[in-house]
Design a protein around this motif. Sequence first.
Motif, PDB file in Angstrom:
ATOM      1  N   GLY A 116       0.820  -1.223   0.000  1.00  0.00           N
ATOM      2  CA  GLY A 116       0.000   0.000   0.000  1.00  0.00           C
ATOM      3  C   GLY A 116       0.843   1.256   0.000  1.00  0.00           C
ATOM      4  O   GLY A 116       0.510   2.239   0.655  1.00  0.00           O
ATOM      5  N   ASN A 117       1.911   1.228  -0.779  1.00  0.00           N
ATOM      6  CA  ASN A 117       2.821   2.376  -0.806  1.00  0.00           C
ATOM      7  C   ASN A 117       2.390   3.395  -1.859  1.00  0.00           C
ATOM      8  O   ASN A 117       2.075   3.056  -2.989  1.00  0.00           O
ATOM      9  N   SER A 118       2.327   4.643  -1.453  1.00  0.00           N
ATOM     10  CA  SER A 118       2.184   5.783  -2.357  1.00  0.00           C
ATOM     11  C   SER A 118       2.830   6.941  -1.599  1.00  0.00           C
ATOM     12  O   SER A 118       3.680   6.706  -0.718  1.00  0.00           O
ATOM     13  N   GLY A 119       2.450   8.139  -1.878  1.00  0.00           N
ATOM     14  CA  GLY A 119       3.050   9.249  -1.145  1.00  0.00           C
ATOM     15  C   GLY A 119       2.574  10.573  -1.663  1.00  0.00           C
ATOM     16  O   GLY A 119       2.134  10.677  -2.819  1.00  0.00           O
ATOM     17  N   ILE A 120       2.618  11.546  -0.779  1.00  0.00           N
ATOM     18  CA  ILE A 120       2.247  12.905  -1.142  1.00  0.00           C
ATOM     19  C   ILE A 120       3.514  13.738  -1.083  1.00  0.00           C
ATOM     20  O   ILE A 120       4.091  13.917  -0.007  1.00  0.00           O
ATOM     21  N   TYR A 126       8.999  16.971  -1.079  1.00  0.00           N
ATOM     22  CA  TYR A 126       9.025  16.616   0.336  1.00  0.00           C
ATOM     23  C   TYR A 126       7.890  15.625   0.601  1.00  0.00           C
ATOM     24  O   TYR A 126       6.721  15.997   0.579  1.00  0.00           O
ATOM     25  N   GLU A 127       8.268  14.348   0.847  1.00  0.00           N
ATOM     26  CA  GLU A 127       7.240  13.298   0.893  1.00  0.00           C
ATOM     27  C   GLU A 127       6.662  13.046   2.282  1.00  0.00           C
ATOM     28  O   GLU A 127       7.389  12.794   3.243  1.00  0.00           O
ATOM     29  N   VAL A 128       5.331  13.100   2.348  1.00  0.00           N
ATOM     30  CA  VAL A 128       4.597  12.543   3.487  1.00  0.00           C
ATOM     31  C   VAL A 128       4.205  11.145   3.025  1.00  0.00           C
ATOM     32  O   VAL A 128       3.463  10.995   2.048  1.00  0.00           O
ATOM     33  N   GLN A 129       4.727  10.145   3.699  1.00  0.00           N
ATOM     34  CA  GLN A 129       4.567   8.774   3.237  1.00  0.00           C
ATOM     35  C   GLN A 129       3.125   8.264   3.376  1.00  0.00           C
ATOM     36  O   GLN A 129       2.457   8.514   4.392  1.00  0.00           O
ATOM     37  N   VAL A 130       2.682   7.584   2.345  1.00  0.00           N
ATOM     38  CA  VAL A 130       1.423   6.840   2.385  1.00  0.00           C
ATOM     39  C   VAL A 130       1.823   5.368   2.318  1.00  0.00           C
ATOM     40  O   VAL A 130       2.546   4.954   1.400  1.00  0.00           O
ATOM     41  N   LEU A 131       1.393   4.596   3.307  1.00  0.00           N
ATOM     42  CA  LEU A 131       1.755   3.183   3.370  1.00  0.00           C
ATOM     43  C   LEU A 131       0.728   2.468   4.230  1.00  0.00           C
ATOM     44  O   LEU A 131       0.177   3.064   5.167  1.00  0.00           O
ATOM     45  N   LEU A 226       1.477  13.146  -6.408  1.00  0.00           N
ATOM     46  CA  LEU A 226       1.078  11.872  -5.802  1.00  0.00           C
ATOM     47  C   LEU A 226       1.896  10.768  -6.467  1.00  0.00           C
ATOM     48  O   LEU A 226       2.016  10.721  -7.694  1.00  0.00           O
ATOM     49  N   GLN A 227       2.413   9.879  -5.636  1.00  0.00           N
ATOM     50  CA  GLN A 227       3.370   8.874  -6.102  1.00  0.00           C
ATOM     51  C   GLN A 227       2.696   7.590  -6.593  1.00  0.00           C
ATOM     52  O   GLN A 227       1.760   7.096  -5.964  1.00  0.00           O
ATOM     53  N   ASP A 228       3.219   7.078  -7.698  1.00  0.00           N
ATOM     54  CA  ASP A 228       2.877   5.724  -8.150  1.00  0.00           C
ATOM     55  C   ASP A 228       4.007   4.821  -7.686  1.00  0.00           C
ATOM     56  O   ASP A 228       5.107   4.863  -8.231  1.00  0.00           O
ATOM     57  N   HIS A 229       3.731   4.031  -6.654  1.00  0.00           N
ATOM     58  CA  HIS A 229       4.748   3.102  -6.156  1.00  0.00           C
ATOM     59  C   HIS A 229       4.354   1.669  -6.507  1.00  0.00           C
ATOM     60  O   HIS A 229       4.794   0.702  -5.893  1.00  0.00           O
ATOM     61  N   GLY A 230       3.440   1.555  -7.463  1.00  0.00           N
ATOM     62  CA  GLY A 230       3.069   0.223  -7.954  1.00  0.00           C
ATOM     63  C   GLY A 230       1.935  -0.442  -7.200  1.00  0.00           C
ATOM     64  O   GLY A 230       1.542  -1.561  -7.532  1.00  0.00           O
TER      65      GLY A 230
END
Length: 247
Positions: A116-120, A126-131, A226-230
């Motif tokens: 469930g990895n992504s990120g803002i 400057y990343e606030v982690q989404v996990l 917004l990050q695409d971490h797969g």
Amino acid sequence: MKPHLYLFIIIGLLFTSNCYAQKPEDTEDWTRKPAVVTPGEGTTPPSDAIILYNNPSDRDKWEGTTGEIKWTTKGSTLEVAKGTGEIHTRQKFGDIQLHIEWSSPKKVSGNGQGRGNSGIFLMGLYEVQVLDSYQNETYYNGQAGSIYKQSAPLVNACRKPGEWQSYDILFTAPRFNPDKTLKSPAYVTVLHNGVLIQNHFQLTGKTLFIGKPEYTYHESRLPIVLQDHGNPVRYRNIWVRDLSSNP
Ligand code: MG
């Protein structure tokens, strides 16, 4: 001394003390009238917010690295489409208040950073982690709500996989001197599901996967990424309040 002189002195003292006495209005501020803002109901945007995503018609507020976004939009949700790359707002921001809701996949697959990895990325840097950090161990400054590789969250306020979660982020952009050296660092405060997890954290530079962060000069306004971490992380109810006074 004659009695009437005493009277003069007393009157004189009273007059003088009255002239120099502080008044309540001396400390009243009438210089800037705060604008009237109608608050939202619950987590709906207040009247001065810029809506970044609420329904598919907001797709065009975002751009992919090669034009139109390839992420999936279903009603009120925006979902990472694996391998299509990060997306960024067309509008640029500096200091902001950001509300964003996210949900990691209900069907758990992978572990650690692979779940469930992504990120803002504020200002794209400057990343606030989404996990999915619900019973999912990883390095603490890489779990949900961390400022990636810089600051672990104060607590883990993650909901279960598949449930909707919110971040309320207050971000102060860094300032740079005319010679492009750092004038003041960036600060971030984050509430995760209403729980304070980053309290005015002073960032040490842009987010890096490897190595020590440092600041490099950039514009005073940049897009939110917004990050695409797969992983098929979903987002909804994204709104921002622009707090920058600079253009
Ligand atoms: Mg991430």
